[in-house]
Design a protein around this motif. Structure first.
Motif, PDB file in Angstrom:
ATOM      1  N   ALA A  63      -3.278  13.404  45.111  1.00  0.00           N
ATOM      2  CA  ALA A  63      -4.452  14.281  45.028  1.00  0.00           C
ATOM      3  C   ALA A  63      -4.596  15.115  46.287  1.00  0.00           C
ATOM      4  O   ALA A  63      -5.044  16.267  46.238  1.00  0.00           O
ATOM      5  N   ALA A  67      -4.767  19.204  46.620  1.00  0.00           N
ATOM      6  CA  ALA A  67      -5.936  19.876  47.193  1.00  0.00           C
ATOM      7  C   ALA A  67      -5.619  20.639  48.474  1.00  0.00           C
ATOM      8  O   ALA A  67      -6.344  21.565  48.834  1.00  0.00           O
ATOM      9  N   SER A  68      -4.555  20.255  49.182  1.00  0.00           N
ATOM     10  CA  SER A  68      -4.259  20.855  50.482  1.00  0.00           C
ATOM     11  C   SER A  68      -3.043  21.771  50.408  1.00  0.00           C
ATOM     12  O   SER A  68      -1.923  21.307  50.186  1.00  0.00           O
ATOM     13  N   ARG A 207       1.325  25.516  44.323  1.00  0.00           N
ATOM     14  CA  ARG A 207       0.404  24.413  44.045  1.00  0.00           C
ATOM     15  C   ARG A 207      -0.516  24.740  42.882  1.00  0.00           C
ATOM     16  O   ARG A 207      -0.854  23.891  42.065  1.00  0.00           O
TER      17      ARG A 207
END
Length: 210
Positions: A63, A67-68, A207
């Motif tokens: 996760a 998210a990063s 991403r």
């Protein structure tokens, strides 16, 4: 987690694992160069990476990559560069190998290199983390203790991965028995080109596309 849920997971995982990717291509190349027995360290390296991926999902690291942008890019470029390096080495292969003792063990140093290569290829692929992060939680019963379920999923995933890689290594070894050095050169360069293609696709993987 009941048996039906585990069976569905195993089927989905098998399809994903059997689709040609970096680790199975390495198993194919290792099988052609070293034979099935001597390519086992590479299979164990990939299996070890499976446990890392499943553990990372259980800890929430998948996760984090989702998210990063920064950490996703770090893992992505490291993985792409390593894949490209291996691909180039295979493309430059002349097919040379020692077939005088096909059943003999390789040395400890060579076994460690084969192990590390497969492990690093898998563990530096951000697609693996994102895929597992999207897939595994769907088969986890939130009302039951989660770690035992992740252990079971990890064992099933690793077992399937090992079986698939063993099959690819056997195909590579069979090609060598039929065609010898020409087959090794052909398999090395084919796998090298495929790994370079995968490295390029990973470099352009975003991403937001996960």
């Amino acid at each position: 987690m009941n048996l039906t849920t585990l069976s569905v997971f195993a089927l989905v995982a098998l399809v994903a694992i059997a689709t040609p990717g970096p680790t199975v291509l390495l198993a194919l190349a290792n099988g052609s160069r070293y034979g099935v027995r001597r390519s086992l360290p590479g299979m164990f390296g990939a299996v070890m990476s499976d446990f890392v991926l499943v553990g990372a999902v259980a800890l929430g690291l998948g996760a984090l990559l989702a998210a990063s942008e920064f950490w996703f890019s770090v893992v992505k470029w490291v993985g792409a560069a390593y894949l490209a390096w291996i691909g180039l080495r295979l493309l430059r292969s002349n097919g040379a190998l020692d077939l005088s003792q096909p059943g003999a063990d390789i040395g400890d140093a060579a076994a460690r290199r084969v192990f590390a290569k497969s492990f690093l290829v898998a563990v530096t692929n951000p697609k693996g983390y994102l895929f597992c992060s999207a897939l595994l939680p769907q088969f986890i019963d939130a009302a039951a203790p989660q770690w035992p379920q992740y252990v079971v999923i990890g064992l099933v995933f690793a077992g399937l991965d090992f079986a698939v890689m063993l099959g690819y290594a056997m195909v590579g070894a069979r090609a060598v028995r039929l065609l010898r050095q020409r087959a090794v050169r052909w398999l090395d360069r084919s796998c090298g080109a495929a790994l370079l293609t995968l490295a390029g696709s990973l470099a352009f993987y975003r991403r937001s596309a996960s």
